[in-house]
Structure formats: C-alpha cells, structure tokens
Design an enzyme around this catalytic site. Structure first.
Site, PDB file in Angstrom:
ATOM      1  N   GLY A 152     -15.768 -27.674 -41.061  1.00 16.89           N
ATOM      2  CA  GLY A 152     -14.426 -28.157 -41.359  1.00 16.89           C
ATOM      3  C   GLY A 152     -13.834 -28.986 -40.232  1.00 16.89           C
ATOM      4  N   ARG A 215     -20.646 -29.310 -44.925  1.00 12.63           N
ATOM      5  CA  ARG A 215     -21.055 -27.919 -44.761  1.00 12.63           C
ATOM      6  C   ARG A 215     -22.469 -27.757 -45.289  1.00 12.63           C
ATOM      7  NH1 ARG A 215     -16.808 -24.720 -43.290  1.00 12.63           N
ATOM      8  NH2 ARG A 215     -14.703 -25.489 -43.754  1.00 12.63           N
ATOM      9  N   ASP A 241     -19.266 -21.238 -36.126  1.00 13.02           N
ATOM     10  CA  ASP A 241     -20.233 -20.142 -36.092  1.00 13.02           C
ATOM     11  C   ASP A 241     -21.536 -20.498 -36.801  1.00 13.02           C
ATOM     12  OD1 ASP A 241     -21.096 -17.474 -37.867  1.00 13.02           O
ATOM     13  OD2 ASP A 241     -20.727 -17.054 -35.760  1.00 13.02           O
ATOM     14  N   ASP A 271      -9.659 -21.600 -35.935  1.00 13.13           N
ATOM     15  CA  ASP A 271      -9.167 -20.218 -36.021  1.00 13.13           C
ATOM     16  C   ASP A 271      -9.228 -19.469 -34.703  1.00 13.13           C
ATOM     17  OD1 ASP A 271      -8.872 -20.750 -38.679  1.00 13.13           O
ATOM     18  OD2 ASP A 271     -10.555 -19.535 -39.357  1.00 13.13           O
ATOM     19  N   MET A 428      -2.631 -30.565 -43.367  1.00 12.32           N
ATOM     20  CA  MET A 428      -1.840 -31.382 -42.442  1.00 12.32           C
ATOM     21  C   MET A 428      -2.164 -31.025 -40.993  1.00 12.32           C
ATOM     22  SD  MET A 428       1.844 -31.266 -44.368  1.00 12.32           S
ATOM     23  CE  MET A 428       2.640 -32.229 -43.105  1.00 12.32           C
TER      24      MET A 428
END
Length: 530
Positions: A152, A215, A241, A271, A428
């Site tokens: 991502g 991905r 990961d 994250d 965004m």
C-alpha cells in the site's frame, strides 16, 4: 546514555565461521572483546505463532565473566563468496565528508536494543550500527542497482526512492540504477525505468510512488532469474511485513545460487507495526494529517445538538495512529483500537459512555482504528473472512457499522435525537507527501541502506533502534507485529486524556490481556537469562 557502544579490548579473537545456516552471527570478521566467549548457540522460540531466533555469544571456552552480550548479526556476501575482493570506500575522497571527524563506522560499533537497564542486568541484544564502512565490496562502475516498491501507499516512499538514487550517485558515483515498475511482479512482467538524480529531483514533493506498486505477485525464482539476467547486483526493496518476507526469500535464493547481489529492505508501513525499529516512515505525517479529519469532526458535532462524530483511521492490527492522533488532538472523547476489546451495551459499555458524554457536553468525537472490533462486526454481519493479494485479512468497515449501531440504539432504544457524522480520511492520508520530519527520516533510511549494500551486507533491513540507525536481520522485523501494549504507560496516558472506560471489565478481558503480555515478558526473560 549512548545506545551505540564499542566493544573494547586490544587483543580481539575473531569470529570466522559460526552457525552457517543462521542469520545470526554470520561468518564475518567481527572483532569480539578480549574476554573469552563461549561458542554460539541458537535458541528458537515461538511467539505469536512466529519463529524468533536468538544467538548468544558462547563457545566451548568457559568465560571469566558472562555479561550476556548478544549480537544479532546480518548476513554478508563473504559468507558464501569468501574470496570476494574489497575496495577503499569512495567517501574517503568526498569533499562533503572531508570535515567529518569520524567518517566510517567501526566494525565494533553496535546498537543496544534495550537501553533501560538495572544494575547487574545482562547487556542483552545488539545490532550492527548502520553507516559507511572503510572498505566496500562493489566497484562503483560495476554497480547495477534496482529499486522496487510493494504494498500500500504511504507518505515518504518517493523520498526514499530519491535518496537511494542520490545516495548511490553522489556518495559512491553509481550511475546505473533501475526502477522496477509495479511491485514484485514488475521484475518479470513490467517495464523498468532509468533513475538518475535529475529524474528523481522533485519526486519527494509528490505523494504515492513514481514506480507504481502492487500487492502479491512474488515469485522468487522468476524474480531472481530476472535479477541475474539483467546483471543487477544491488536490490533495494521498499515495503511492509509481507514485502520484507519476500525480500528474505530473494536473499536466500541469491545465496543458494552464489550471486554477488546485495539485498536491502527498507521497512514501510503507515501503521507503525514493524517490530524492533522505533517507528516507520510516514507515521508522523499520518498522525499530523489525521488532525485535520479529527478537527473537522469536532467542528461538525459541536455545531449540532447531540452530535457524535466518528473518524476512522488506519491500523489493521496496531492502533498507533489512532492512539497518537488522539493524544495529540485533545478533542477526542473515545479511542478504539484493535488491541483493546470493547463492547456496546450494558454497564461500562460504549453506549453508556456516549450517553453520559452527550449529557455533559452535548457532543462527542470517537476515533476508531480500522482493525478495531472486527470480530464483533463479523458476527453482527455474518461475514466470512477473506484476504487480499498480500494475504492480509480484508477488513469490514467498522466505522460505518459503528455509526449505524449508535444511531439505531439512541433513536430506537433510548428515543434520543442524535446527529451522526462519519469521516474516513484513509486515502487522503496515504496519498499525501511526507512532512519535513519524515523527509529527514527517509533520507537517513535510504542512505543507511546504500552504505550497507556497498559494504557487502545483504538480507538486512534498516531502521532506528533507540534513535541509532542499525542493520537488522529481515527475519527480526517480520517475526511479529508491533502492537500497542495496553499495560504500558502510553495507553494509560490516553485513558487519562479521554476519560473513557477501559472496556476491560467484561468476560475476563482484563485478565486475558494481562496473561498475554505477562507470558510475552516471561518468554523474553527466559531468552535473556540463557
């Protein structure tokens, strides 16, 4: 206290061939202290269903004193290419580095994983300090490097790409650099683009990735075939990961074939769920941008009667963005994250808290991480688990679900008028350029990766450990996920800031959390005591 330490001693026995099948303490000339050490032993353990490897400096000699020093080393090309020649580092002639007091990192410099210790504590786990070495294992005119981005989007990817290219060119005189387009599958199914300092000059001002991403698509044999066919000898892999696990497979295949190819990973996850390192790039930018969404929600609910605003932020398994954004904002009344179970109805539940806060303030703001309450949502919607191309569980929209649950409860059960406002700023936030702090961080990551590859290290990733950049075995950052610890002070600070309930009183939830974290601490104590 400096987290970077040097191993002292004038007479230094050297470690030449230890644990050939492990990534820990590889065959390298790493000077050890004059103190006699025992032979290396490897202790595996299972944590969160992933394999964790520790190595302790030990040998058949009986040490005069066991200080518990552990080096988790990264592989070097001389492990499987022992006759590989080395060359003086071009930085010796660099005008920019001429005034640096200590240009090169010593082979004895290591970074401690734990810097909070007590009297009599073991020295614990250490990693090699990142930075330029006095000798390199690639001639600049023979380097053919490639860069690939996977997974991502995240603020800062373009900055990392730019600084790898500029670092290779400006510091080491490398001119042959390729960009692999479209993620891992780009190695065998997409075109490449030539990267030069001029091409990447202003890409750090843009969000996303100029190389495109995807991905999945990882086929180790095809990727290494392509690397070999193109004559690539340095591979820089930017991803999270799953991407780093793929990078480790590429390194293992490169080693099996005996190729002089350095594989370097740059960990990427918005994250902040990468283990070992202090934080991941793009995280600061994400927290800063999240403030705009939270502020907008607060304005909306403050302007109506019984306004309840819900802001959904990133956080599949880890609630760091939601937690830190909440602490930074101060207008949030409740923060829900994947690590902390919550319930809606009954005493101490979310509905009760919302009603209480509406009576007090006539409005409230809830920040929820996208991975929070997924089991709850799945049971309510009778949904089955599905996964994306990277193997990640596809998340149900907990924000929309919670919005509807609150609306139904207060409208139908409590018969209260309520104004719901739902904001999802996920895309965004992901798509914006990195801020000043992350730009500097991305530069350090990129340059550390370049220095490591040129020095002949491979199968490693880079990142700050206690604010000192280090080379870390890829397996160490993929073996487990970094999560918010509910028994740590940071979560307590959040609870004190929002005055929300802990939601850990129902169905033994509190004991489950304590048991899980206690077991992890016990496991760590067992490892450090051996």
């Amino acid at each position: 206290m400096e987290a970077s330490i040097s191993l002292l001693g004038s007479t230094k026995p050297r470690l030449s061939s230890l644990v050939p099948s492990s990534n820990v303490l590889h065959r390298r000339d790493f000077p050890l202290p004059a103190l006699k050490l025992k032979q290396v032993s490897v202790l595996p353990r299972i944590l969160h269903q992933k394999r964790l490897i520790r190595a302790q400096c030990s040998d058949g000699f009986k040490p005069e004193k066991d200080d518990g020093f552990v080096l988790e080393d990264v592989p070097h090309l001389t492990k499987f290419l022992p006759d590989l020649p080395s060359y003086p580092n071009p930085l010796k002639e660099s005008q920019a580095y001429a005034i640096v007091k200590r240009t090169f990192v010593s082979s004895e410099d290591v970074v401690a994983q734990n810097i909070v210790v007590q009297k009599g504590s073991k020295r614990g786990v250490h990693f090699r300090r990142a930075g330029p070495r006095e000798r390199v294992y690639f001639r600049s005119d023979e380097v053919k490097a490639c860069i690939v981005t996977c997974g991502g989007l995240c603020p800062g990817i373009n900055t990392v790409i730019r600084e790898i290219v500029c670092g290779l060119n400006n510091m080491y005189g490398v001119n042959n650099i390729l960009g692999i387009q479209g993620g891992y599958r780009g190695f065998y199914s997409k075109n490449t683009m030539t990267l030069t300092p001029k091409v990447v000059n202003d890409i750090h001002k843009r969000g996303g990735t100029v190389l495109q991403t995807s991905r999945g698509g990882h086929d180790t044999a095809k990727i290494v075939d392509n690397i070999q066919d193109r004559g690539i000898n340095q591979v820089y892999i930017i991803g999270g990961d799953g991407t780093q696990k793929g990078a480790e497979k590429i390194y293992q295949e490169v080693e099996r074939r005996g190729l002089q190819v350095a594989v370097s990973g740059i960990p990427k996850t918005i994250d902040n769920d990468i283990a070992v390192i202090d934080k991941s790039f793009g995280f600061d930018t994400a927290v800063e941008e999240a403030q705009r969404a939270i502020n907008a929600a607060h304005v909306e609910v403050e302007s109506v009667e019984n306004g309840v605003g819900i802001v959904k932020l990133m956080g599949r398994y880890s609630g760091f963005i939601a937690m830190i954004a909440t602490l930074a904002n101060r207008d949030v009344d409740c923060c829900l994250i994947p690590e902390s179970p919550f319930f809606l109805e009954g005493k101490g539940g979310l509905f009760e808290f919302i009603e209480q806060r509406l009576k007090e303030n006539r409005h409230m703001v809830i920040v929820i991480a996208e991975g929070a309450g997924q089991d709850y949502v799945a049971q309510s919607m009778h949904a089955s688990e599905t996964k994306d191309a990277s193997g990640n569980r596809l998340l149900l929209d907990v924000g929309l679900w919670l919005t509807q649950q609150i609306k139904d409860h207060f409208t139908n059960v409590r018969e209260m008028m309520i104004n719901m406002k739902y904001i999802d700023p996920t895309y965004m936030i992901r798509a914006i350029p990195s801020n000043a702090s992350d730009n500097v961080y991305c530069t350090l990551l990129a340059q550390s990766a370049v220095h490591g590859a040129m020095a002949g290290y491979s199968g490693f990733t880079v990142g700050p450990v206690n604010s000192r950049h280090a080379y870390i075995p890829i397996s160490r950052v993929t073996e487990m996920t970094n999560t918010v610890k509910l028994t740590d002070r940071m979560w307590a600070r959040l609870l004190a800031s929002t005055n929300q309930p802990s939601f850990l009183t129902g169905e033994g939830a509190l004991q489950n959390v304590i048991d899980m974290e206690t077991q992890e601490k016990i496991d760590n104590m067992k490892i450090s005591s051996i």
